[in-house]
Motif scaffolding. Structure first.
Motif, short mmCIF file in Angstrom:
data_model
loop_
_atom_site.label_atom_id
_atom_site.label_comp_id
_atom_site.label_asym_id
_atom_site.label_seq_id
_atom_site.Cartn_x
_atom_site.Cartn_y
_atom_site.Cartn_z
N SER A 59 0.81 -1.23 0.00
CA SER A 59 0.00 0.00 0.00
C SER A 59 0.84 1.27 0.00
O SER A 59 0.35 2.35 -0.36
CB SER A 59 -0.93 0.01 1.22
OG SER A 59 -0.20 0.14 2.42
N TYR A 60 2.11 1.16 0.39
CA TYR A 60 2.93 2.37 0.51
C TYR A 60 3.35 2.93 -0.85
O TYR A 60 3.63 4.12 -0.97
CB TYR A 60 4.17 2.08 1.36
CG TYR A 60 3.86 1.87 2.81
CD1 TYR A 60 3.57 2.94 3.65
CD2 TYR A 60 3.81 0.58 3.35
CE1 TYR A 60 3.25 2.75 4.98
CE2 TYR A 60 3.49 0.38 4.68
CZ TYR A 60 3.22 1.46 5.50
OH TYR A 60 2.89 1.26 6.82
N ARG A 61 3.40 2.11 -1.85
CA ARG A 61 3.86 2.56 -3.16
C ARG A 61 3.00 3.71 -3.68
O ARG A 61 3.50 4.73 -4.14
CB ARG A 61 3.84 1.39 -4.15
CG ARG A 61 4.37 1.72 -5.53
CD ARG A 61 4.58 0.42 -6.30
NE ARG A 61 5.11 0.65 -7.63
CZ ARG A 61 4.38 0.62 -8.74
NH1 ARG A 61 3.08 0.39 -8.66
NH2 ARG A 61 4.94 0.82 -9.91
N ALA A 183 -2.75 -10.44 -7.01
CA ALA A 183 -2.53 -9.57 -8.16
C ALA A 183 -2.34 -8.13 -7.70
O ALA A 183 -1.42 -7.43 -8.15
CB ALA A 183 -3.70 -9.68 -9.14
N CYS A 184 -3.18 -7.68 -6.78
CA CYS A 184 -3.07 -6.32 -6.27
C CYS A 184 -1.81 -6.15 -5.42
O CYS A 184 -1.13 -5.12 -5.50
CB CYS A 184 -4.30 -5.98 -5.44
SG CYS A 184 -5.84 -5.85 -6.40
N ILE A 185 -1.50 -7.15 -4.61
CA ILE A 185 -0.30 -7.08 -3.76
C ILE A 185 0.95 -6.96 -4.62
O ILE A 185 1.79 -6.06 -4.42
CB ILE A 185 -0.21 -8.31 -2.85
CG1 ILE A 185 -1.27 -8.26 -1.74
CG2 ILE A 185 1.19 -8.41 -2.22
CD1 ILE A 185 -1.41 -9.55 -0.98
N MET A 186 1.11 -7.87 -5.56
CA MET A 186 2.33 -7.89 -6.36
C MET A 186 2.44 -6.63 -7.21
O MET A 186 3.54 -6.08 -7.38
CB MET A 186 2.37 -9.14 -7.23
CG MET A 186 2.32 -10.46 -6.46
SD MET A 186 3.52 -10.59 -5.11
CE MET A 186 5.03 -10.89 -6.02
N PHE A 343 -9.08 -8.67 0.40
CA PHE A 343 -8.10 -7.60 0.53
C PHE A 343 -7.45 -7.27 -0.81
O PHE A 343 -6.23 -7.30 -0.97
CB PHE A 343 -7.08 -7.97 1.61
CG PHE A 343 -7.71 -8.06 2.96
CD1 PHE A 343 -8.03 -6.91 3.66
CD2 PHE A 343 -8.04 -9.28 3.51
CE1 PHE A 343 -8.66 -6.98 4.89
CE2 PHE A 343 -8.65 -9.37 4.75
CZ PHE A 343 -8.96 -8.21 5.45
N THR A 344 -8.32 -6.94 -1.76
CA THR A 344 -7.88 -6.37 -3.01
C THR A 344 -7.62 -4.87 -2.79
O THR A 344 -7.75 -4.36 -1.68
CB THR A 344 -8.94 -6.56 -4.10
OG1 THR A 344 -10.23 -6.23 -3.54
CG2 THR A 344 -8.98 -7.99 -4.58
N THR A 345 -7.27 -4.16 -3.86
CA THR A 345 -7.16 -2.71 -3.79
C THR A 345 -8.13 -2.13 -4.80
O THR A 345 -7.89 -2.23 -6.00
CB THR A 345 -5.72 -2.25 -4.12
OG1 THR A 345 -4.80 -2.91 -3.26
CG2 THR A 345 -5.58 -0.75 -3.95
N PRO A 346 -9.27 -1.55 -4.34
CA PRO A 346 -9.68 -1.39 -2.95
C PRO A 346 -10.23 -2.69 -2.37
O PRO A 346 -10.48 -3.64 -3.09
CB PRO A 346 -10.78 -0.32 -3.04
CG PRO A 346 -11.38 -0.54 -4.40
CD PRO A 346 -10.23 -0.93 -5.29
#
Length: 452
Positions: A59-61, A183-186, A343-346
């Motif tokens: 999430s910091y990126r 997918a969202c994490i990577m 816990f996808t983004t969002p």
């Protein structure tokens, strides 16, 4: 003196098995527990906990550019996977130690080894047979590779936390919550992510409007999402990468391929069927409402039963088992209206029925809103969020609540209490909004946008 070595023998050291063992021992039962891998099970060691820590890391990126929009003079940082991985494993070691200490403090005898069932009241562990009045199987599940040629070239979710280095490119196969989360994490960690899913839309079984928005937002993040696509062929290249031909006719080469196409219960070669325990078509242990198998002395809880595969549910099932077997209080497991989060983004938080399922059940009203949240809109980001309530026309009860937004998991936990209590749309309407927040929208939607 008891005719058995133990009152209870638990097979599996995950959250459900450990909770059942501790509570039973705390009530005076003589309890043993066997775990062939690491104490803590899937959730603590190779699932929820390390995944959520990776969510935080990823999430910091986006935060660097957002901070600049708010006036901070910051440069984009560089993510150091080895630094994070070392800290991650330190934390997992700490948590495993906590689980072991809890068992020790409860007086549970622990066997570090694989246990197999040898009879209605017996198990074998470490080459020795032990007897127990009751046996509880809580061995969880495992990720599986598809039956494809060269599938061993790919990795599964368990392998992600031990990578020596992050790949520059990754193909993720699957459209369920595990595939979409990673997918969202990577992507958030800087990996160029491509995702194949053979279906028409990701997150099958969830609310159509919610999964459509998540799909859009994933592509907005740069994830190359290919729907209606699967691996046709995969081969290793001379430089150790993986060349993939898709069913849609595309040829691409990736550093890593992740299979997130399903999980299977850990029941293989456990002696269960020989002991009379019935298994389902997928290898899951068949149990009744009290988690009891066809063998009266053998029970099963958690993912190994493939009922609702969530850690808090396994813990609840373990507690209900102890109430039923050791406290003389027959307690069926309540699997109704369970809140959950992806816990996808969002993030996506949900409880109850989807709009589609509710419409098949009865006449409904649908209240929904989608908007750009204040925090990211100020930073000129394209992100959108959604709030939805599915309401029974007859009873006015909230049949389903769906939130797609940052921290939706935190919101749905609290909304879930109201829905579980049987709150009506008018109960939500009477609640004063907390302003300015995203969550206030859940109590300010006055007119339905659809009825049926």
């Amino acid at each position: 003196m008891s005719e058995f070595d133990y009152d209870l023998f638990v097979i599996g050291g995950g959250s459900g098995g450990v909770r059942a063992a501790r509570v039973a021992a705390g009530g005076g039962a003589k309890v043993a527990l066997a775990e062939e891998s690491r104490m803590g099970g899937t959730c603590v060691i190779r699932g929820c906990v390390p995944k959520k820590l990776m969510v935080f890391a990823s999430s910091y990126r986006e935060g660097f550019s957002e901070a600049r929009a708010y006036g901070w003079e910051v440069e984009d940082g560089e993510f150091k996977w080895p630094v994070f991985r070392e800290r991650l494993h330190e934390e997992l070691d700490r948590l495993e130690g906590v689980y072991r200490k809890m068992l020790d403090n409860s007086g549970v005898e622990v066997f570090d080894g694989r246990a197999v069932v040898t009879g209605a009241h017996s198990v074998k562990v470490g080459g020795k047979e032990k007897t127990a009045k009751h046996i509880l199987v809580a061995t969880g599940g495992r990720p599986v590779r598809p039956d494809k040629e060269n599938a061993e070239l790919g990795i599964v979710s368990d392998d992600l936390f031990d990578l020596d280095e992050l790949p520059e490119t990754m193909l993720i196969i699957g459209g369920g919550y595990i595939a979409c989360e990673f997918a969202c994490i990577m992507a958030g960690l800087g990996v160029e992510v491509t995702q194949y899913y053979r279906g028409a839309q990701i997150l099958r079984g969830f609310d159509d409007e919610a999964r459509g928005l998540i799909s859009d937002m994933m592509m907005e993040q740069g994830i190359h999402l290919h729907l209606g696509s699967d691996i046709h062929e995969m081969n290793e290249t001379d430089d150790g990468r993986i060349k993939v031909s898709s069913t849609a006719g595309q040829d691409e080469t990736f550093d890593k391929v992740l299979f997130a196409t399903g999980r299977a219960p850990n029941t293989k070669d456990m002696g269960l069927e020989e002991a009379g325990v019935k298994l389902g078509e997928g290898g899951e242990i068949v149990v009744d409402d009290y988690s009891q198998t066809d063998v009266p002395s053998i029970y099963a809880i958690g993912d190994v039963t493939n009922r609702v595969n969530l850690t808090p549910v396994a813990i609840r099932e373990g507690m209900a088992f102890v109430e039923t077997v050791f406290n003389g209080n027959p307690t069926p497991v309540d699997h109704d209206l369970i809140p959950s989060a992806i816990f996808t983004t969002p993030e996506y938080g949900t409880i109850g029925l989807t709009e589609e399922a509710a419409r098949e059940q009865e006449a409904i009203e649908v209240y929904t809103t989608a908007f750009r949240p204040m925090q990211t809109a100020f930073a000129q980001k394209p992100w959108r969020v959604m709030m939805k309530l599915v309401v029974s026309q007859e009873s006015r009860k909230i049949l389903g609540c769906h939130i797609v937004a940052p921290n939706a998991g935190e919101m749905i936990q609290l909304a879930g209490i109201a829905v579980k209590m049987g709150a009506t749309k008018e109960d939500f309407d009477r609640t004063v909004a907390v302003h300015p927040t995203m969550s206030e929208e859940i109590v300010t939607m006055r007119e339905p946008i659809r009825t049926s």
